[in-house]
Design a protein around this motif. Structure first.
Motif, PDB file in Angstrom:
ATOM      1  N   PHE A 103       0.811  -1.215   0.000  1.00 11.60           N
ATOM      2  CA  PHE A 103       0.000   0.000   0.000  1.00 11.60           C
ATOM      3  C   PHE A 103       0.847   1.268   0.000  1.00 11.60           C
ATOM      4  N   VAL A 104       1.923   1.293   0.765  1.00  9.62           N
ATOM      5  CA  VAL A 104       2.748   2.508   0.852  1.00  9.62           C
ATOM      6  C   VAL A 104       3.341   2.857  -0.511  1.00  9.62           C
ATOM      7  N   THR A 105       3.865   1.847  -1.219  1.00  5.30           N
ATOM      8  CA  THR A 105       4.411   2.077  -2.554  1.00  5.30           C
ATOM      9  C   THR A 105       3.309   2.492  -3.523  1.00  5.30           C
ATOM     10  N   ALA A 106       2.148   1.850  -3.404  1.00  9.48           N
ATOM     11  CA  ALA A 106       1.016   2.197  -4.277  1.00  9.48           C
ATOM     12  C   ALA A 106       0.596   3.648  -4.080  1.00  9.48           C
ATOM     13  N   LEU A 107       0.740   4.148  -2.861  1.00  4.20           N
ATOM     14  CA  LEU A 107       0.305   5.513  -2.589  1.00  4.20           C
ATOM     15  C   LEU A 107       1.360   6.550  -2.956  1.00  4.20           C
ATOM     16  N   ILE A 108       2.593   6.378  -2.480  1.00  2.00           N
ATOM     17  CA  ILE A 108       3.603   7.437  -2.652  1.00  2.00           C
ATOM     18  C   ILE A 108       4.903   6.923  -3.266  1.00  2.00           C
ATOM     19  N   GLY A 109       4.893   5.702  -3.802  1.00  2.31           N
ATOM     20  CA  GLY A 109       6.111   5.117  -4.332  1.00  2.31           C
ATOM     21  C   GLY A 109       6.567   5.723  -5.646  1.00  2.31           C
ATOM     22  N   ASP A 110       7.840   5.469  -5.968  1.00  3.48           N
ATOM     23  CA  ASP A 110       8.431   5.973  -7.212  1.00  3.48           C
ATOM     24  C   ASP A 110       8.178   4.976  -8.341  1.00  3.48           C
ATOM     25  N   ILE A 111       6.902   4.727  -8.613  1.00  4.90           N
ATOM     26  CA  ILE A 111       6.491   3.855  -9.711  1.00  4.90           C
ATOM     27  C   ILE A 111       5.455   4.600 -10.537  1.00  4.90           C
ATOM     28  N   ASP A 112       5.348   4.256 -11.803  1.00  2.00           N
ATOM     29  CA  ASP A 112       4.417   4.960 -12.694  1.00  2.00           C
ATOM     30  C   ASP A 112       2.976   4.856 -12.211  1.00  2.00           C
ATOM     31  N   GLU A 113       2.637   3.736 -11.554  1.00  2.00           N
ATOM     32  CA  GLU A 113       1.243   3.474 -11.192  1.00  2.00           C
ATOM     33  C   GLU A 113       0.844   4.091  -9.861  1.00  2.00           C
ATOM     34  N   SER A 114       1.764   4.698  -9.134  1.00  2.06           N
ATOM     35  CA  SER A 114       1.442   5.176  -7.792  1.00  2.06           C
ATOM     36  C   SER A 114       0.395   6.282  -7.819  1.00  2.06           C
ATOM     37  N   PHE A 115      -0.269   6.455  -6.693  1.00  2.00           N
ATOM     38  CA  PHE A 115      -1.298   7.487  -6.562  1.00  2.00           C
ATOM     39  C   PHE A 115      -0.733   8.866  -6.883  1.00  2.00           C
ATOM     40  N   ILE A 116       0.429   9.193  -6.309  1.00  2.00           N
ATOM     41  CA  ILE A 116       0.948  10.551  -6.510  1.00  2.00           C
ATOM     42  C   ILE A 116       1.354  10.799  -7.954  1.00  2.00           C
ATOM     43  N   ASN A 117       1.700   9.751  -8.699  1.00  2.00           N
ATOM     44  CA  ASN A 117       2.041   9.933 -10.104  1.00  2.00           C
ATOM     45  C   ASN A 117       0.805   9.977 -10.991  1.00  2.00           C
ATOM     46  N   SER A 118      -0.322   9.549 -10.463  1.00  2.00           N
ATOM     47  CA  SER A 118      -1.573   9.573 -11.236  1.00  2.00           C
ATOM     48  C   SER A 118      -2.459  10.760 -10.859  1.00  2.00           C
ATOM     49  N   TRP A 119      -2.485  11.129  -9.578  1.00  2.00           N
ATOM     50  CA  TRP A 119      -3.362  12.199  -9.118  1.00  2.00           C
ATOM     51  C   TRP A 119      -2.612  13.344  -8.450  1.00  2.00           C
ATOM     52  N   GLY A 120      -1.349  13.134  -8.096  1.00  2.00           N
ATOM     53  CA  GLY A 120      -0.631  14.158  -7.347  1.00  2.00           C
ATOM     54  C   GLY A 120      -1.018  14.103  -5.878  1.00  2.00           C
ATOM     55  N   GLY A 121      -0.675  15.147  -5.149  1.00  2.00           N
ATOM     56  CA  GLY A 121      -1.061  15.220  -3.756  1.00  2.00           C
ATOM     57  C   GLY A 121       0.129  15.179  -2.806  1.00  2.00           C
ATOM     58  N   GLU A 122      -0.116  15.600  -1.569  1.00  2.00           N
ATOM     59  CA  GLU A 122       0.894  15.606  -0.524  1.00  2.00           C
ATOM     60  C   GLU A 122       0.331  14.895   0.705  1.00  2.00           C
ATOM     61  N   LEU A 123       1.066  13.898   1.157  1.00  2.00           N
ATOM     62  CA  LEU A 123       0.608  13.020   2.228  1.00  2.00           C
ATOM     63  C   LEU A 123       0.680  13.696   3.595  1.00  2.00           C
ATOM     64  N   GLU A 124      -0.359  13.459   4.391  1.00  2.00           N
ATOM     65  CA  GLU A 124      -0.394  13.910   5.780  1.00  2.00           C
ATOM     66  C   GLU A 124      -0.909  12.770   6.639  1.00  2.00           C
ATOM     67  N   VAL A 125      -0.114  12.329   7.601  1.00  2.00           N
ATOM     68  CA  VAL A 125      -0.528  11.228   8.475  1.00  2.00           C
ATOM     69  C   VAL A 125      -0.533  11.711   9.917  1.00  2.00           C
ATOM     70  N   ASN A 126      -1.570  11.321  10.645  1.00  2.00           N
ATOM     71  CA  ASN A 126      -1.690  11.662  12.051  1.00  2.00           C
ATOM     72  C   ASN A 126      -2.368  10.498  12.755  1.00  2.00           C
ATOM     73  N   ASN A 127      -1.576   9.749  13.515  1.00  2.00           N
ATOM     74  CA  ASN A 127      -2.068   8.556  14.194  1.00  2.00           C
ATOM     75  C   ASN A 127      -2.701   7.590  13.183  1.00  2.00           C
ATOM     76  N   TRP A 128      -4.011   7.370  13.234  1.00  2.00           N
ATOM     77  CA  TRP A 128      -4.641   6.385  12.342  1.00  2.00           C
ATOM     78  C   TRP A 128      -5.397   7.057  11.190  1.00  2.00           C
ATOM     79  N   THR A 129      -5.151   8.354  11.001  1.00  2.00           N
ATOM     80  CA  THR A 129      -5.792   9.095   9.914  1.00  2.00           C
ATOM     81  C   THR A 129      -4.756   9.427   8.839  1.00  2.00           C
ATOM     82  N   VAL A 130      -5.103   9.115   7.585  1.00  2.00           N
ATOM     83  CA  VAL A 130      -4.199   9.349   6.458  1.00  2.00           C
ATOM     84  C   VAL A 130      -4.913  10.238   5.442  1.00  2.00           C
ATOM     85  N   LYS A 131      -4.285  11.351   5.083  1.00  2.00           N
ATOM     86  CA  LYS A 131      -4.880  12.278   4.129  1.00  2.00           C
ATOM     87  C   LYS A 131      -3.944  12.486   2.941  1.00  2.00           C
ATOM     88  N   MET A 132      -4.529  12.537   1.757  1.00  2.00           N
ATOM     89  CA  MET A 132      -3.804  12.966   0.563  1.00  2.00           C
ATOM     90  C   MET A 132      -4.383  14.310   0.155  1.00  2.00           C
TER      91      MET A 132
END
Length: 228
Positions: free
Chosen positions: A161-190
């Motif tokens: 999941f971590v690679t799928a979200l912010i990994g350096d792969i063509d298919e990752s979330f950030i390479n498809s939609w962009g965004g900046e990750l914010e994590v706080n305890n059990w809450t994850v925001k893009m």
């Protein structure tokens, strides 16, 4: 600041460093013990779309009894946040302290949680993140949010999941939609973007007390071998 920016904070005004069992999701009690008197050199490091870590030196007699995967509640600029113990490295000198390295639970818990098979076609980043969360091999305790409303496409097959979200792969979330990750305890925001331009300026010898520069030659390419 670019996506490779990393922020390091030395925790000066401490509240409480509290140790919890690795299975404690709530972490609302006084935990297994208060660590305030047994830790020093406490530091938090966070980068944009990078790992979020807590490091400290802990007295040997307490560090050697840390439970595997234990959680430490740490005072941060966002209040109290949780970090999971990942590495314990004892100093063989006579300092009496052990180096303890922890990461925000998302980066260790979801690193081993696979998205088995998922195709996302013409969906918003908000929808994509929800479907990714629902498609993991193992149920989890995280809640995901995103304010990204542009549409994109990607697919995942046996991807952690971590690679799928912010990994350096063509298919990752950030390479498809962009965004900046914010994590706080059990809450994850893009987020489309973290923070606001509040007009604050950082100047050397004013409010900037130090600066470290690192040169990394480990990925430099010096030759190419063609293979037919």
């Amino acid at each position: 600041l670019g996506n490779s920016s990393t922020f390091e904070v030395c925790i000066m005004n401490r509240k409480h460093f509290v140790l919890y069992d690795k299975h404690d999701v709530e972490c609302n009690s006084m935990g297994l013990m208060i660590l305030d008197e047994y830790v020093k050199d406490t530091r938090i490091k966070e980068g944009i779309n990078q790992n979020y870590t807590f490091e400290c030196m802990m007295l040997n007699e307490y560090a050697k009894h840390l439970p595997e995967g234990a959680i430490i509640k740490v005072p941060t600029r966002s209040g109290s946040e949780l970090f999971r113990v990942r590495l314990i490295e004892q100093d063989m000198s006579d300092s009496g302290y052990t180096y303890v390295y922890c990461t925000q639970p998302f980066f260790c818990d979801m690193e081993d949680n696979l998205i088995m098979d998922l195709e996302l076609n013409s969906v918003t980043g908000t929808t994509a993140l929800v479907k990714m969360s629902e498609s993991t091999e193992v149920p989890h305790n995280f809640t995901f949010y995103s304010d990204i409303d542009n549409e994109g496409y990607t697919f995942f097959s046996y991807q952690n999941f971590v690679t799928a979200l912010i990994g350096d792969i063509d298919e990752s979330f950030i390479n498809s939609w962009g965004g900046e990750l914010e994590v706080n305890n059990w809450t994850v925001k893009m987020n489309k973007r973290r923070g606001l331009d509040r007009g604050v300026k950082i100047q050397y010898r004013n409010n900037l007390t130090g600066l470290n520069a690192t040169k990394d030659y480990s990925t430099v390419v010096t030759r190419i071998y063609p293979i037919s």
